[in-house]
Design a protein around this motif. Structure first.
Motif, PDB file in Angstrom:
ATOM      1  N   SER A  30      12.350   2.797   1.277  1.00  0.00           N
ATOM      2  CA  SER A  30      11.414   1.723   0.984  1.00  0.00           C
ATOM      3  C   SER A  30      10.126   1.823   1.796  1.00  0.00           C
ATOM      4  O   SER A  30       9.200   1.063   1.576  1.00  0.00           O
ATOM      5  CB  SER A  30      12.078   0.375   1.264  1.00  0.00           C
ATOM      6  OG  SER A  30      12.285   0.215   2.660  1.00  0.00           O
ATOM      7  N   VAL A  31      10.069   2.788   2.704  1.00  0.00           N
ATOM      8  CA  VAL A  31       8.930   2.882   3.623  1.00  0.00           C
ATOM      9  C   VAL A  31       7.814   3.721   3.005  1.00  0.00           C
ATOM     10  O   VAL A  31       8.043   4.861   2.597  1.00  0.00           O
ATOM     11  CB  VAL A  31       9.370   3.490   4.966  1.00  0.00           C
ATOM     12  CG1 VAL A  31       8.169   3.697   5.875  1.00  0.00           C
ATOM     13  CG2 VAL A  31      10.384   2.571   5.648  1.00  0.00           C
ATOM     14  N   ASN A  32       6.606   3.174   2.950  1.00  0.00           N
ATOM     15  CA  ASN A  32       5.446   3.925   2.478  1.00  0.00           C
ATOM     16  C   ASN A  32       4.911   4.844   3.566  1.00  0.00           C
ATOM     17  O   ASN A  32       4.640   6.015   3.334  1.00  0.00           O
ATOM     18  CB  ASN A  32       4.346   2.973   2.013  1.00  0.00           C
ATOM     19  CG  ASN A  32       4.743   2.212   0.773  1.00  0.00           C
ATOM     20  OD1 ASN A  32       5.409   2.749  -0.110  1.00  0.00           O
ATOM     21  ND2 ASN A  32       4.336   0.965   0.694  1.00  0.00           N
ATOM     22  N   HIS A  33       4.703   4.280   4.735  1.00  0.00           N
ATOM     23  CA  HIS A  33       4.272   5.095   5.857  1.00  0.00           C
ATOM     24  C   HIS A  33       4.659   4.437   7.163  1.00  0.00           C
ATOM     25  O   HIS A  33       4.869   3.225   7.234  1.00  0.00           O
ATOM     26  CB  HIS A  33       2.770   5.400   5.818  1.00  0.00           C
ATOM     27  CG  HIS A  33       1.887   4.201   5.668  1.00  0.00           C
ATOM     28  ND1 HIS A  33       1.547   3.378   6.715  1.00  0.00           N
ATOM     29  CD2 HIS A  33       1.267   3.689   4.579  1.00  0.00           C
ATOM     30  CE1 HIS A  33       0.761   2.423   6.278  1.00  0.00           C
ATOM     31  NE2 HIS A  33       0.574   2.580   4.995  1.00  0.00           N
ATOM     32  N   MET A  34       4.752   5.254   8.198  1.00  0.00           N
ATOM     33  CA  MET A  34       5.073   4.800   9.543  1.00  0.00           C
ATOM     34  C   MET A  34       3.968   5.280  10.467  1.00  0.00           C
ATOM     35  O   MET A  34       3.480   6.412  10.328  1.00  0.00           O
ATOM     36  CB  MET A  34       6.429   5.356   9.987  1.00  0.00           C
ATOM     37  CG  MET A  34       7.559   5.022   9.027  1.00  0.00           C
ATOM     38  SD  MET A  34       9.159   5.706   9.498  1.00  0.00           S
ATOM     39  CE  MET A  34       9.622   4.569  10.809  1.00  0.00           C
ATOM     40  N   SER A  35       3.579   4.425  11.394  1.00  0.00           N
ATOM     41  CA  SER A  35       2.407   4.729  12.209  1.00  0.00           C
ATOM     42  C   SER A  35       2.622   4.312  13.658  1.00  0.00           C
ATOM     43  O   SER A  35       3.478   3.490  13.961  1.00  0.00           O
ATOM     44  CB  SER A  35       1.177   3.992  11.680  1.00  0.00           C
ATOM     45  OG  SER A  35       0.956   4.261  10.313  1.00  0.00           O
ATOM     46  N   TRP A  36       1.800   4.897  14.502  1.00  0.00           N
ATOM     47  CA  TRP A  36       1.650   4.457  15.878  1.00  0.00           C
ATOM     48  C   TRP A  36       0.207   4.014  16.079  1.00  0.00           C
ATOM     49  O   TRP A  36      -0.726   4.709  15.679  1.00  0.00           O
ATOM     50  CB  TRP A  36       1.979   5.579  16.858  1.00  0.00           C
ATOM     51  CG  TRP A  36       3.437   5.896  16.951  1.00  0.00           C
ATOM     52  CD1 TRP A  36       4.116   6.858  16.272  1.00  0.00           C
ATOM     53  CD2 TRP A  36       4.400   5.224  17.775  1.00  0.00           C
ATOM     54  NE1 TRP A  36       5.440   6.841  16.615  1.00  0.00           N
ATOM     55  CE2 TRP A  36       5.644   5.849  17.544  1.00  0.00           C
ATOM     56  CE3 TRP A  36       4.340   4.169  18.679  1.00  0.00           C
ATOM     57  CZ2 TRP A  36       6.810   5.447  18.186  1.00  0.00           C
ATOM     58  CZ3 TRP A  36       5.496   3.772  19.311  1.00  0.00           C
ATOM     59  CH2 TRP A  36       6.712   4.402  19.071  1.00  0.00           C
ATOM     60  N   TYR A  37       0.063   2.849  16.695  1.00  0.00           N
ATOM     61  CA  TYR A  37      -1.231   2.332  17.103  1.00  0.00           C
ATOM     62  C   TYR A  37      -1.190   2.157  18.613  1.00  0.00           C
ATOM     63  O   TYR A  37      -0.126   2.143  19.230  1.00  0.00           O
ATOM     64  CB  TYR A  37      -1.509   0.971  16.457  1.00  0.00           C
ATOM     65  CG  TYR A  37      -1.848   1.029  14.990  1.00  0.00           C
ATOM     66  CD1 TYR A  37      -0.872   1.238  14.017  1.00  0.00           C
ATOM     67  CD2 TYR A  37      -3.158   0.841  14.558  1.00  0.00           C
ATOM     68  CE1 TYR A  37      -1.185   1.287  12.676  1.00  0.00           C
ATOM     69  CE2 TYR A  37      -3.490   0.878  13.208  1.00  0.00           C
ATOM     70  CZ  TYR A  37      -2.500   1.101  12.285  1.00  0.00           C
ATOM     71  OH  TYR A  37      -2.820   1.139  10.945  1.00  0.00           O
ATOM     72  N   ARG A  38      -2.371   1.980  19.193  1.00  0.00           N
ATOM     73  CA  ARG A  38      -2.419   1.684  20.616  1.00  0.00           C
ATOM     74  C   ARG A  38      -3.552   0.705  20.897  1.00  0.00           C
ATOM     75  O   ARG A  38      -4.528   0.633  20.153  1.00  0.00           O
ATOM     76  CB  ARG A  38      -2.588   2.946  21.458  1.00  0.00           C
ATOM     77  CG  ARG A  38      -3.930   3.648  21.306  1.00  0.00           C
ATOM     78  CD  ARG A  38      -3.920   4.963  22.075  1.00  0.00           C
ATOM     79  NE  ARG A  38      -5.209   5.640  22.006  1.00  0.00           N
ATOM     80  CZ  ARG A  38      -5.439   6.857  22.479  1.00  0.00           C
ATOM     81  NH1 ARG A  38      -4.441   7.536  23.074  1.00  0.00           N
ATOM     82  NH2 ARG A  38      -6.631   7.398  22.381  1.00  0.00           N
ATOM     83  N   GLN A  39      -3.384  -0.016  21.984  1.00  0.00           N
ATOM     84  CA  GLN A  39      -4.417  -0.964  22.397  1.00  0.00           C
ATOM     85  C   GLN A  39      -4.537  -0.946  23.914  1.00  0.00           C
ATOM     86  O   GLN A  39      -3.569  -1.242  24.623  1.00  0.00           O
ATOM     87  CB  GLN A  39      -4.092  -2.379  21.914  1.00  0.00           C
ATOM     88  CG  GLN A  39      -5.208  -3.367  22.163  1.00  0.00           C
ATOM     89  CD  GLN A  39      -5.002  -4.669  21.401  1.00  0.00           C
ATOM     90  OE1 GLN A  39      -3.903  -4.995  20.967  1.00  0.00           O
ATOM     91  NE2 GLN A  39      -6.082  -5.410  21.219  1.00  0.00           N
TER      92      GLN A  39
END
Length: 123
Positions: A30-39
């Motif tokens: 069911s996953v379209n995409h998986m990501s990593w973000y940072r702040q």
């Protein structure tokens, strides 16, 4: 309720490596995409890397050639291998998944976020 559990953050010297892991309770199909973000403190959240259902990848300009995103489908996990770390990489890193399925507004596309893991790179 989809859950994301991150691990692998910590303190490392410049030039060192860390590997972040994000385990999800979502079904991979069911996953379209998986990501990593940072702040980083005082800065906006920025995209670090994305991997799609078809295993296409995209990276932020500042991490290209140093970071690698990958998936372990059998474990419903997304990984971020970070090499040649720099002090500018210091931030809270967040896992994100975009998926299709039932949610608070019915069946549709939703984004879910992890709680964040701190990465600190000392000079």
């Amino acid at each position: 309720q989809v859950q994301l559990v991150e691990s692998g953050g910590g303190l490392v010297q410049a030039g060192g490596s860390l590997r972040l892991s994000c385990a999800t309770s979502a079904m991979i199909f069911s996953v379209n995409h998986m990501s990593w973000y940072r702040q980083a403190p005082g800065k906006q959240r920025e995209l670090v890397a994305t991997i799609t259902r078809g295993d296409s990848t995209e990276y932020g300009d500042s991490v290209k050639g140093r970071f690698t995103i990958s998936r372990e489908n059998a474990k419903n996990t997304v990984l971020l291998q970070m090499n040649s770390l720099k002090p500018d990489d210091t931030a809270v890193y967040y896992c994100n998944i975009n998926l299709v399925g039932p949610g608070p507004r019915g069946f549709g596309t939703y984004d879910y976020w992890g709680q964040g893991t701190q990465v600190t790179v000392s000079s």
